[in-house]
Write an enzyme that holds these catalytic residues in place. Sequence first.
Site, PDB file in Angstrom:
ATOM      1  N   ARG A  57      71.445  47.741  75.854  1.00  0.00           N
ATOM      2  CA  ARG A  57      71.387  46.779  76.956  1.00  0.00           C
ATOM      3  C   ARG A  57      72.545  45.792  76.863  1.00  0.00           C
ATOM      4  NH1 ARG A  57      70.480  42.197  74.687  1.00  0.00           N
ATOM      5  NH2 ARG A  57      69.326  42.079  72.758  1.00  0.00           N
ATOM      6  N   LEU A  58      72.794  45.110  77.974  1.00  0.00           N
ATOM      7  CA  LEU A  58      73.717  43.978  78.018  1.00  0.00           C
ATOM      8  C   LEU A  58      72.919  42.765  78.486  1.00  0.00           C
ATOM      9  CD1 LEU A  58      76.829  45.496  79.845  1.00  0.00           C
ATOM     10  CD2 LEU A  58      76.641  44.947  77.428  1.00  0.00           C
ATOM     11  N   ASP A  59      73.288  41.591  77.991  1.00  0.00           N
ATOM     12  CA  ASP A  59      72.657  40.377  78.490  1.00  0.00           C
ATOM     13  C   ASP A  59      72.960  40.213  79.971  1.00  0.00           C
ATOM     14  OD1 ASP A  59      71.686  39.714  75.986  1.00  0.00           O
ATOM     15  OD2 ASP A  59      73.343  38.360  75.518  1.00  0.00           O
ATOM     16  N   VAL A  60      72.074  39.553  80.692  1.00  0.00           N
ATOM     17  CA  VAL A  60      72.291  39.258  82.103  1.00  0.00           C
ATOM     18  C   VAL A  60      73.585  38.457  82.236  1.00  0.00           C
ATOM     19  CG1 VAL A  60      71.382  37.989  84.086  1.00  0.00           C
ATOM     20  CG2 VAL A  60      69.838  39.294  82.627  1.00  0.00           C
TER      21      VAL A  60
END
Length: 130
Positions: free
Chosen positions: A7-10
């Site tokens: 995932r990537l941070d928002v």
Amino acid sequence: RLWVVHRLDVGVGGVVVFAKSAAFAREVQGMMERGEIRKVYVAEVEGEFVGGEGEVVECREKLAFNAKTHRGSVDPENGKPAHTNFTRLRHSPAKNTSIVRCALFSGRPHQIRLHLHSLGHPIVNDPLYH
């Protein structure tokens, strides 16, 4: 059908890896956990980053994350171990910013943002930790 490998941070831009099977997603995730594959990011930060160009600056501040507020903090007593290495690639005196390579050795939420902030060099335009 696709499976997300990580995932990537928002609000963070970058490449997200997907797998065509659950088995391959687990295999790649295991490779990341064992350090066989590393995520590397580049960030523009405020000021002249500590250390000289090309010098590695290690940050091992323990981090805590509050899922209700979606904010993290440096917490030496109760935080979870986190490890990020930073390397200044260049400094722009005109903008008073630096371009920094960020290599993760753990994957805590907001880890890069929190570690950079703790070093006194928040990411330019970061709405949470600037």
